[in-house]
Design a protein around this motif. Structure first.
Motif, PDB file in Angstrom:
ATOM      1  N   UNK A   6      -6.143  -6.988  -9.414  1.00 10.71           N
ATOM      2  CA  UNK A   6      -4.987  -6.619  -8.371  1.00 10.71           C
ATOM      3  C   UNK A   6      -3.939  -7.532  -8.574  1.00 10.71           C
ATOM      4  N   UNK A   7      -4.062  -8.784  -9.246  1.00 10.33           N
ATOM      5  CA  UNK A   7      -2.945  -9.587  -9.372  1.00 10.33           C
ATOM      6  C   UNK A   7      -2.501 -10.367  -8.016  1.00 10.33           C
ATOM      7  N   UNK A   8      -1.839 -11.473  -8.218  1.00 10.51           N
ATOM      8  CA  UNK A   8      -1.619 -12.675  -7.215  1.00 10.51           C
ATOM      9  C   UNK A   8      -1.118 -12.049  -5.906  1.00 10.51           C
ATOM     10  N   UNK A   9      -0.055 -11.056  -6.196  1.00 12.40           N
ATOM     11  CA  UNK A   9       0.650 -10.737  -4.947  1.00 12.40           C
ATOM     12  C   UNK A   9      -0.279  -9.881  -3.853  1.00 12.40           C
ATOM     13  N   UNK A  10      -1.384  -9.120  -4.405  1.00 13.52           N
ATOM     14  CA  UNK A  10      -2.220  -8.331  -3.566  1.00 13.52           C
ATOM     15  C   UNK A  10      -3.115  -9.624  -3.141  1.00 13.52           C
ATOM     16  N   UNK A  11      -3.342 -10.191  -3.949  1.00 18.18           N
ATOM     17  CA  UNK A  11      -4.311 -11.473  -3.353  1.00 18.18           C
ATOM     18  C   UNK A  11      -3.709 -12.177  -2.295  1.00 18.18           C
ATOM     19  N   UNK A  12      -2.476 -12.767  -2.560  1.00 20.85           N
ATOM     20  CA  UNK A  12      -1.928 -13.497  -1.588  1.00 20.85           C
ATOM     21  C   UNK A  12      -1.445 -12.644  -0.096  1.00 20.85           C
ATOM     22  N   UNK A  13      -1.496 -11.357  -0.453  1.00 19.23           N
ATOM     23  CA  UNK A  13      -1.102 -10.501   0.996  1.00 19.23           C
ATOM     24  C   UNK A  13      -2.569  -9.967   1.329  1.00 19.23           C
ATOM     25  N   UNK A  14      -3.731 -10.377   0.950  1.00 16.92           N
ATOM     26  CA  UNK A  14      -5.008 -10.178   1.456  1.00 16.92           C
ATOM     27  C   UNK A  14      -5.459  -8.620   1.279  1.00 16.92           C
ATOM     28  N   UNK A  15      -4.806  -8.040   0.389  1.00 23.31           N
ATOM     29  CA  UNK A  15      -5.220  -6.594   0.122  1.00 23.31           C
ATOM     30  C   UNK A  15      -6.512  -6.443  -0.393  1.00 23.31           C
ATOM     31  N   UNK A  16      -7.392  -5.640   0.192  1.00 24.40           N
ATOM     32  CA  UNK A  16      -8.894  -5.248  -0.187  1.00 24.40           C
ATOM     33  C   UNK A  16      -8.794  -3.841  -0.462  1.00 24.40           C
ATOM     34  N   UNK A  17      -9.076  -3.376  -1.699  1.00 23.99           N
ATOM     35  CA  UNK A  17      -9.485  -2.172  -2.001  1.00 23.99           C
ATOM     36  C   UNK A  17     -10.877  -1.807  -1.781  1.00 23.99           C
ATOM     37  N   UNK A  18     -11.310  -1.086  -0.808  1.00 25.17           N
ATOM     38  CA  UNK A  18     -12.458  -0.866  -0.131  1.00 25.17           C
ATOM     39  C   UNK A  18     -13.274   0.360  -1.000  1.00 25.17           C
ATOM     40  N   UNK A  19     -12.655   1.386  -1.259  1.00 26.31           N
ATOM     41  CA  UNK A  19     -13.206   2.500  -2.221  1.00 26.31           C
ATOM     42  C   UNK A  19     -11.899   3.035  -2.893  1.00 26.31           C
ATOM     43  N   UNK A  20     -12.442   3.705  -4.015  1.00 22.94           N
ATOM     44  CA  UNK A  20     -11.516   4.138  -4.622  1.00 22.94           C
ATOM     45  C   UNK A  20     -11.858   4.891  -5.849  1.00 22.94           C
ATOM     46  N   UNK A  21     -11.445   6.328  -6.433  1.00 25.90           N
ATOM     47  CA  UNK A  21     -11.750   6.849  -7.606  1.00 25.90           C
ATOM     48  C   UNK A  21     -10.336   7.650  -7.684  1.00 25.90           C
ATOM     49  N   UNK A  22     -10.169   8.324  -9.138  1.00 31.27           N
ATOM     50  CA  UNK A  22      -9.000   9.010  -9.408  1.00 31.27           C
ATOM     51  C   UNK A  22      -8.259   9.649  -8.393  1.00 31.27           C
ATOM     52  N   UNK A  23      -9.166  10.417  -7.548  1.00 32.65           N
ATOM     53  CA  UNK A  23      -8.482  11.255  -6.495  1.00 32.65           C
ATOM     54  C   UNK A  23      -8.065  10.994  -5.049  1.00 32.65           C
ATOM     55  N   UNK A  24      -8.604   9.918  -4.774  1.00 32.64           N
ATOM     56  CA  UNK A  24      -8.727   9.139  -3.426  1.00 32.64           C
ATOM     57  C   UNK A  24      -9.180   7.663  -3.322  1.00 32.64           C
TER      58      UNK A  24
END
Length: 131
Positions: A6-24
């Motif tokens: 995710x990288x440091x910007x996403x971590x700093x902003x508190x972004x959490x990817x809950x579910x993911x695949x190629x299409x959604x």
């Protein structure tokens, strides 16, 4: 939930990817800590959330021989929010050999749409880093 970088910007902003695949994909981000001086969620924070989720989906699509880099994002802001989480839902528009595009909708805890974004990523061959 994911092992995506995710990288440091996403971590700093508190972004959490809950579910993911190629299409959604689905991700969240807190409003707190991501506001502009008037206490509203910063529009740039919405853009970072949208690009983070769409780029992660493009990264999965490009694996294992290529990488994905964002080349264009557009975002329309529909309403503001001052507290809680924001929720990003994304789906692929097109996943080609050289370009991938995504539609991302961002809503608040009451499921009211805050923003709509479109992201295009370029798929490039993975190169060995110079030694």
């Amino acid at each position: 939930m994911t092992n995506l970088p995710l990288g440091p910007l996403a971590e700093k902003m508190g972004i959490s990817i809950v579910s993911i695949d190629e299409g959604s994909g689905y991700a969240t981000m807190p409003v707190e800590g991501n506001t502009q001086p008037f206490g509203l969620l910063h529009g740039g924070a919405n853009a970072v959330l949208a690009e983070q989720l769409g780029s992660a989906m493009a990264y999965l699509h490009a694996q294992p021989d290529s990488i994905a880099v964002g080349i264009e994002i557009s975002i329309s802001h529909h309403r503001s929010v001052t507290a809680g989480l924001v929720h990003a839902h994304a789906h692929a528009i097109s996943r080609g050999r050289t370009l991938a595009s995504y539609h991302i909708e961002i809503s608040d805890d009451a499921n009211q749409r805050l923003a709509t974004a479109r992201l295009t990523c370029m798929i490039r061959p993975r190169r060995e880093s110079p030694r």
